[in-house]
Design a protein around this motif. Structure first.
Motif, PDB file in Angstrom:
ATOM      1  N   GLY A  62      32.820  43.891  50.882  1.00 29.83           N
ATOM      2  CA  GLY A  62      32.695  45.364  50.538  1.00 29.83           C
ATOM      3  C   GLY A  62      33.945  45.924  50.311  1.00 29.83           C
ATOM      4  O   GLY A  62      34.040  47.165  50.375  1.00 29.83           O
ATOM      5  N   ASP A 112      26.987  39.605  43.439  1.00 30.70           N
ATOM      6  CA  ASP A 112      28.329  39.601  44.085  1.00 30.70           C
ATOM      7  C   ASP A 112      29.406  39.771  43.000  1.00 30.70           C
ATOM      8  O   ASP A 112      30.306  40.259  42.979  1.00 30.70           O
ATOM      9  N   ARG A 115      30.790  43.115  42.086  1.00 33.84           N
ATOM     10  CA  ARG A 115      31.485  43.833  42.998  1.00 33.84           C
ATOM     11  C   ARG A 115      33.165  44.197  42.471  1.00 33.84           C
ATOM     12  O   ARG A 115      33.388  43.578  41.711  1.00 33.84           O
TER      13      ARG A 115
END
Length: 240
Positions: A62, A112, A115
């Motif tokens: 993150g 993911d 991201r």
């Protein structure tokens, strides 16, 4: 859409085989890129894998980090500092960084890939496609036997779509072998015809096996899609 991880792993295998028996002398010789030896190209491919692995590792936590904290100057300094490695050292570092990159990608789940990353202000999936381009385009630059004619067709169509912005408005590309076309803007203009891999190579600034053609000559190409601004007062054009 899932990024082409398997296709990139296949490209990595082709690159590994391509340099498996390259010598120190061959790496010191000029590549097809002006001003760069084959060692420079291989150093770039190696550090490019390291950079994308770093971005991916942080993205999965993150975190957003710069591709290079020092911008393009840092990238160039790394290439210059490592271009003169021996062939054995080049192979070892390339293998280590591609393995690290593939390992972190293997940890990514479906969500993911969305991201964000700082590279081109895109997402993690876009870095997979970028590595795909880097691997095949620079394999041709190494001038060790892989040519643009060897690029996978789906890679070639991706390169065309990515680089359409280099063309003047109104340009239309037609790939005779793939029977596909791409247009820039709605108004009619120049029609460029050729095989799909040749069109991709031309757009990428690499030698096509057979030059595409247009009725009144090929249009001039603009710059590559820009990266986010580097540190400093201006932007610099990267080689790929």
């Amino acid at each position: 859409m899932q990024p082409p991880v398997a296709a990139v792993v296949e490209a990595h295998g082709t690159l590994e085989r391509l340099v498996a028996h390259v010598t120190d002398q061959q790496l010191a010789e000029p590549s097809a890129l002006p001003g760069w030896s084959r060692g420079h190209v291989l150093a770039h491919l190696t550090d490019n894998a390291r950079m994308f692995a770093r971005l991916a590792e942080h993205a999965l936590r993150g975190d957003l980090v710069a591709a290079y904290d020092g911008g393009v100057d840092e990238r160039d300094a790394i290439i210059e500092a490592t271009a003169g490695r021996s062939a054995a050292e080049h192979r070892a570092r390339l293998a280590a960084h591609t393995a690290r990159l593939e390992a972190v990608w293997a940890r990514a789940g479906e969500e993911d890939w969305k991201r964000p990353v700082t590279f081109r202000n895109a997402d993690l999936a876009a870095t997979v496609r970028a590595r795909w381009r880097e691997a095949w385009i620079h394999m041709a630059d190494l001038d060790l036997g892989v040519r643009s004619d060897d690029w996978p067709e789906d890679l070639a169509t991706h390169v065309i779509a990515f680089l359409l912005g280099r063309l003047p408005a109104g340009t239309r590309l037609y790939a005779e072998d793939a029977r596909r076309e791409w247009s820039v803007g709605a108004r009619p203009g120049t029609v460029v015809t050729g095989r799909v891999r040749d069109l991709a190579a031309w757009l990428a600034g690499r030698p096509p096996a057979v030059s595409p053609v247009a009725a009144h000559g090929l249009p001039a190409l603009g710059p590559w899609p820009p990266h986010p601004p580097s540190s400093g007062n201006g932007q610099r054009v990267l080689r790929s």
